[in-house]
Design an enzyme around this catalytic site. Structure first.
Site, short mmCIF file in Angstrom:
data_model
loop_
_atom_site.label_atom_id
_atom_site.label_comp_id
_atom_site.label_asym_id
_atom_site.label_seq_id
_atom_site.Cartn_x
_atom_site.Cartn_y
_atom_site.Cartn_z
N VAL A 56 0.82 -1.37 0.39
CA VAL A 56 0.34 0.50 0.04
C VAL A 56 1.13 1.57 0.12
O VAL A 56 2.22 1.52 0.96
CB VAL A 56 -1.26 -0.03 1.46
CG1 VAL A 56 -1.46 0.71 1.24
CG2 VAL A 56 -1.73 -1.29 1.23
N ASP B 199 -13.01 -10.96 5.62
CA ASP B 199 -11.15 -10.83 5.68
C ASP B 199 -11.18 -9.81 7.07
O ASP B 199 -10.50 -9.08 7.15
CB ASP B 199 -9.13 -10.80 5.12
CG ASP B 199 -8.67 -10.61 5.57
OD1 ASP B 199 -8.18 -11.73 7.00
OD2 ASP B 199 -7.56 -10.58 4.78
#
Ligand SMILES: *[C@@H]1O[C@H](CO)[C@@H](O)[C@H](O)[C@H]1NC(C)=O
Ligand SMILES: *[C@@H]1O[C@H](CO)[C@@H](O)[C@H](O)[C@H]1NC(C)=O
Length: 744
Positions: free
Chosen positions: A430, A541
């Site tokens: 990220v 998740d």
């Protein structure tokens, strides 16, 4: 070759030697190694007038000596420029120890008016320490007399090379002197200096022939003669007068000129420039071949030189242009040629440079094109077209997903610089980025999409981008032009819940009410996505790493459905799921399917993290404590909950709420999915707790059991959340809840 070389050498040597006649025919032109140029001669028919008579004595001397007239005045040099060198004896005056005088104290010479003593080349010099001397004589029609005195008291006063009145005295003589007489004598007959000096010497001689030394006080006695420079000229008239009297004019008619000498009477002759030879002989001036000697011409090359009478021209070869006549023309032509070469060189060089530039530009253009093609290929491969079609179909929607170009994102992340990385995980990297409109975003570079699941991926992008919930990290758009799709999210400033919980310093800021709020918000958004969003979405998740916090500690759930993008090769599973393991629904091990209830299970683990401050998986703890869920259940069984509570929140005023949340967590962690409450129920329970309300699913479990059962029995497949979205739109729910390995 050798013969040619010798020939060239001989011709060169002869061209430098005097190859012109210097004497009249049948006249001696040398005496030993002294040349006798006309007007001098040894015989009547050989000289111009009696004054120029010289005799060469072969009989008494070997090599022979040359004398002026029949005198004993020896000549050592005669030059055509009007000079000759005579040898003159030295006048002296000596006294020996007994007081006897030996001297030849006078010396004289009468040169006649054709010859004068050169006044610049000669000096009158006397040597001695008790000496004086005069030089007197005639210059033109006048007399002259000048002299010098030299004294000294000791030998130590004398300085070699210095002739300035101490032991030696020098004086110039006047010009035009044709008769000179020298007298030398002493003041005190050397009585004062008899220790070291008993002679005086005097002479007129070439200045260069005498340099004073102390030794000369004695050794000059051995020297018989010194050279004296004499000027000669013709007649006693000027050039103009001589020319009028044509018969007696001495200069040859062709190629010579008459000039007045600096000294004395008469005139002299010289060859015109460009000629050499004897100007007193008829046809004596011979053209100089300037072309034979590079120093005499300034043509570019000797080959371009053309000798002419008295001069030369430079012509240029054909290739140097026809107009190259004369020396300058030739140089001009040569310059022109050089310039041409320079121009050609510049031309060729600039041509090559241009060509290189063109090639580089072409290469860059090709590269640009191939890159564009590559982008296009990736775009299609990543389902770009599909996404565009879908977007076109729902024009009206305002929250449309943006398709970013790769260059836009490259710019935003400083070309994906490592400084911009804010997170790395099993699902990719990220980056933080700043878009052109100043918006800060998080850009997620996930792992390659399974080509068989492209359509599903695109669907999900569309759906996720439409979720507009205050507790969801908003998906702003994506970029499909790269080999791995990039997802662009809103940027959340405060990091993950996990980073806050598991950092000693940060965890203190998370008091119980904040934790409860985060839990309620997370549960709320999950419940919204399971039931009230336009299509049910399973997060798949849920974990504290995926719950972000903004600056007010508002929870922002991220990464919906992202796990589905992960290929399920076993190898990769191990790495990907490692962080997720502690949250994984145990039912999944049997069914290989993730359902809404899997999210409930995972959320239960998050609740435990909030209550205990421990990690979902603790590898450094004893085996029974490794899995937080298992450990919690066992602790609960022993009624020792307080043992694992996070001490930062374990205050008496919280204990009621904490024990309720723990019970809720226990329900969420039920092994069988159907035993777990739905996300909606969990959310309501937590909200109830915050409001302090008594309505709680956990407490009313028993009361509601009947109702729940009836609800469940209305559902033939017993899966409430799933059934609610059957037949939704073109984006089938199957795509959203598809098992990870469903396609295989
Ligand atoms: C003195 O000098 C004259 C020439 O100047 C010369 O003829 C003569 O022989 C000389 N005498 C002696 C004694 O050297
Ligand atoms: C003067 O003395 C020096 C030194 O001995 C000698 O070399 C030179 O020849 C002498 N000069 C003349 C004119 O004899």
């Amino acid at each position: 070759m050798l013969v040619m070389l010798i020939f060239i050498l001989v011709s060169v040597v002869s061209s430098y030697g005097n190859n012109f006649p210097i004497a009249l025919p049948n006249c001696d032109d040398t005496c030993g190694n002294i040349t006798i140029p006309f007007p001098f001669g040894t015989k009547q028919e050989c000289y111009i007038s009696k004054q120029f008579w010289v005799t060469c004595n072969h009989t008494a001397y070997d090599p022979p000596k040359l004398f002026w007239w029949d005198t004993h005045i020896e000549i050592t040099r005669i030059s055509l420029d009007g000079q000759m060198t005579l040898l003159r004896s030295i006048a002296y005056d000596c006294y020996d120890r007994t007081g006897a005088r030996s001297s030849n104290f006078t010396s004289w010479i009468n040169l006649t008016k054709y010859f004068t003593v050169n006044n610049t080349g000669n000096k009158f010099t006397i040597v001695g320490c008790d000496a004086y001397a005069y030089v007197s004589g005639d210059r033109l029609n006048r007399n002259f007399k000048t002299g010098c005195t030299a004294m000294c008291s000791s030998e130590a006063e004398l300085t070699d090379g210095e002739c300035a009145g101490v032991g030696c005295c020098q004086t110039p003589i006047p010009r035009d002197a044709w008769r000179i007489q020298i007298e030398v004598s002493s003041f005190y007959n050397y009585t004062e200096v008899s220790e070291f000096n008993n002679c005086s010497y005097a002479f007129v001689a070439e200045e260069s022939a005498f340099k004073f030394s102390k030794d000369n006080l004695t050794n000059l006695a051995d020297v018989e003669k010194l050279p004296m420079l004499v000027d000669w000229a013709i007649g006693n008239t000027t050039c103009e007068e001589a020319k009028k009297n044509a018969t007696g004019y001495a200069c040859t008619i062709d190629n010579s000129e008459c000039y007045k000498p600096v000294n004395g009477y008469g005139y002299r002759c010289r060859c015109n420039s460009g000629f050499e030879g004897n100007p007193y002989l008829t046809h004596g001036c011979i053209d100089i071949n300037e072309c034979e000697n590079k120093t005499l011409n300034n043509c570019t090359k000797n080959e371009y030189c053309n000798n002419t009478q008295g001069s030369y021209t430079c012509s240029c070869p054909k290739h140097l242009d026809g107009d190259g006549r004369g020396e300058d023309g030739c140089k001009l032509a040569a310059k022109k040629q050089n310039m041409m070469i320079a121009f050609i060189f510049i031309g060729v060089a600039s041509g090559i440079i241009t060509l290189l530039l063109v090639v580089i530009l072409l290469y860059m253009e090709l590269k640009r094109r191939s890159q564009r093609k590559k982008k296009q290929r990736f775009f299609l491969q990543n389902g770009g077209q599909m996404l565009q079609e879908k977007l076109a179909r729902r024009e009206a929607s305002s929250d449309m997903v943006t398709i970013f170009s790769s260059s836009e994102l490259q710019k935003a992340t400083n070309n994906f610089h490592s400084n911009m990385i804010i997170g790395r995980g099993g699902f990719g990297t990220v980056y933080k980025g700043v878009l052109a409109d100043r918006r800060t975003v998080a850009i997620k570079r996930s792992i390659r999409v399974d080509p068989t699941q492209i359509e599903q991926f695109i669907n999900e992008v569309v759906v996720l981008s439409q979720i507009n919930h205050r507790n969801v990290v908003i998906l702003l758009g994506c970029c499909l032009e790269t080999d791995v799709p990039l997802l662009v999210y809103e940027f959340i400033s405060n990091g993950t819940l996990s980073s806050h919980l598991h950092n000693e310093a940060k965890a203190c800021a998370l008091d119980w009410s904040t934790r409860l709020k985060i839990a309620a918000e997370t549960a709320g958004v999950l419940s919204y996505l399971h039931s009230s969003a336009s299509i049910p979405i399973i997060h798949r998740d849920v974990k504290s790493d995926n719950i972000l916090l903004d600056h007010t500690f508002t929870a922002k759930v991220s990464d919906f459905g992202a796990s589905k993008l992960v290929p399920i090769d076993l190898e990769q599973l191990s790495t990907v799921v490692l962080g997720t393991l502690g949250y994984l629904d145990p039912e999944y091990m049997q069914t290989n399917q993730l359902t809404e209830k899997s999210d409930v299970y995972s959320f239960g683990v998050v609740l435990l993290e909030l209550v205990t401050g421990r990690r979902a998986l603790n590898f450094d703890k004893p085996i029974e404590e490794k899995s937080l869920a298992n450990y919690f259940l066992s602790v609960l069984k022993q009624d020792m909950l307080f043992e694992i509570l996070d001490e930062k929140i374990a205050r008496s005023e919280n204990m009621d709420q904490i024990s309720l949340v723990s019970k809720l967590a226990k329900d969420c962690l039920s092994v069988r999915g159907e035993d777990r409450p739905s996300m909606k129920e969990v959310a309501m329970e937590l909200e109830g707790l915050i409001l302090g309300g008594k309505h709680s699913w956990a407490r009313n479990n028993a009361d509601n059991a009947e109702e729940m059962e009836s609800l469940l029995s209305n559902n033939p497949d017993g899966m409430r959340g799933v059934s609610s979205s059957v037949g939704y739109d073109s984006i089938s729910r199957d795509h959203i809840v598809l098992p990870i390995n469903g396609g295989r």
